[in-house]
Scaffold this active site. Structure first.
Site, PDB file in Angstrom:
ATOM      1  N   LEU A 103      16.625  22.610  42.795  1.00 59.59           N
ATOM      2  CA  LEU A 103      17.399  23.823  43.013  1.00 59.59           C
ATOM      3  C   LEU A 103      18.797  23.380  43.400  1.00 59.59           C
ATOM      4  CD1 LEU A 103      15.022  26.168  45.084  1.00 59.59           C
ATOM      5  CD2 LEU A 103      15.672  26.409  42.696  1.00 59.59           C
ATOM      6  N   ASP A 104      19.805  24.090  42.954  1.00 61.90           N
ATOM      7  CA  ASP A 104      21.181  23.733  43.262  1.00 61.90           C
ATOM      8  C   ASP A 104      21.417  23.741  44.775  1.00 61.90           C
ATOM      9  OD1 ASP A 104      21.746  23.591  40.547  1.00 61.90           O
ATOM     10  OD2 ASP A 104      22.263  25.716  40.451  1.00 61.90           O
ATOM     11  N   TYR A 105      22.437  23.024  45.188  1.00 62.63           N
ATOM     12  CA  TYR A 105      22.813  22.907  46.602  1.00 62.63           C
ATOM     13  C   TYR A 105      22.935  24.271  47.277  1.00 62.63           C
ATOM     14  CZ  TYR A 105      25.685  21.453  50.635  1.00 62.63           C
ATOM     15  OH  TYR A 105      26.186  21.240  51.895  1.00 62.63           O
ATOM     16  N   THR A 107      21.587  27.118  46.251  1.00 63.08           N
ATOM     17  CA  THR A 107      20.483  28.012  45.907  1.00 63.08           C
ATOM     18  C   THR A 107      19.313  27.773  46.857  1.00 63.08           C
ATOM     19  OG1 THR A 107      21.128  28.028  43.582  1.00 63.08           O
ATOM     20  CG2 THR A 107      18.878  28.684  44.083  1.00 63.08           C
TER      21      THR A 107
END
Length: 244
Positions: A103-105, A107
């Site tokens: 998951l993105d930083y 998110t």
């Protein structure tokens, strides 16, 4: 005595993924019972001694975790910029776990972690088409027709980005914002953010709320739990049916 492929045995130990294990083998960095092995078809027995970079593999019991990843945490086991990573949230876990996908930083939401490299490889396979449901807060209020390109596909930097389905959950006319539910099968880098940016509705906040049948009910950011034996069996059964 059951035999299994060497790369699968390495992945099951939690050392690395099956794909990376294959590279280690072909690079001559793996030994079986003291002999260097470079043939990917090699099969091993449960009592064989396997070494990677001259270090014997420790056979850990498999562990499967569901983490409610907070925003501001890297989906990795280490970061060269010394930012907080997901394993920092699990200091009491002694096994060599790693995240399945990312998951993105910025998110938050469901992230699975394991030390079972073979299991992780199956779940990340492109043919493993489990619904991944995200809730996105966006700037602006899109009309339903504005969102049609999400399903037909959006080309961004040579990549075709596509959602399986989407719907508008709510709108705030005063703040000029909307809440969307977007379902993906794939998970390309910053995919939802890139798609919504291209449509002119930048994402302000993003959360992965469901991963197939798994959800975050009763959990807060930073919480984690072990998957139940039934949940693990469901995931493995689905993967075996869809990944050959």
């Amino acid at each position: 005595m059951e035999l299994e492929r060497l790369q699968k045995a390495i992945a099951k130990s939690g050392y690395t993924s099956r794909r990376k294990a294959e590279a280690l083998i072909t690079e001559g960095k793996v030994k079986v019972n003291g002999k260097t092995v470079t043939e990917l078809g090699t099969k091993v027995k449960p009592d064989d001694t396997i070494e990677v970079n001259n270090i014997p593999l420790e056979k850990e019991e498999p562990i499967y975790l569901l983490l409610y990843k907070p925003r501001g945490v890297i989906s990795s086991v280490k970061d060269d910029r010394n930012r907080k990573v997901v394993t920092d949230l699990l200091p009491e876990i002694e096994e060599r776990i790693f995240p399945i996908g990312r998951l993105d930083y910025d998110t938050s939401g469901i992230l699975l972690l394991t030390n079972d490299g073979d299991f992780a490889q199956q779940l990340m396979h492109p043919r493993y088409q489990l619904d991944k449901v995200y809730i996105a807060k966006v700037e602006g209020i899109p009309a339903p027709e504005d969102l049609k390109p999400l399903k037909s596909g959006i080309n961004d930097k040579g990549e075709n980005l596509k959602a399986i389905k989407h719907r508008i959950l709510s709108v705030d006319h005063k703040k000029n914002r909307a809440i969307l539910e977007i379902t993906l099968h794939e998970g390309k880098n910053r995919q939802i953010r890139r798609m919504m940016e291209s449509l002119g509705y930048p994402v302000l906040k993003l959360k992965r709320e469901r991963y197939g049948f798994l959800n975050l009910h009763g959990m807060n950011p930073g919480d984690y739990r072990e998957l139940t034996p039934h949940e693990i069996k469901q995931l493995k059964t689905y993967a075996e049916k869809n990944v050959k």
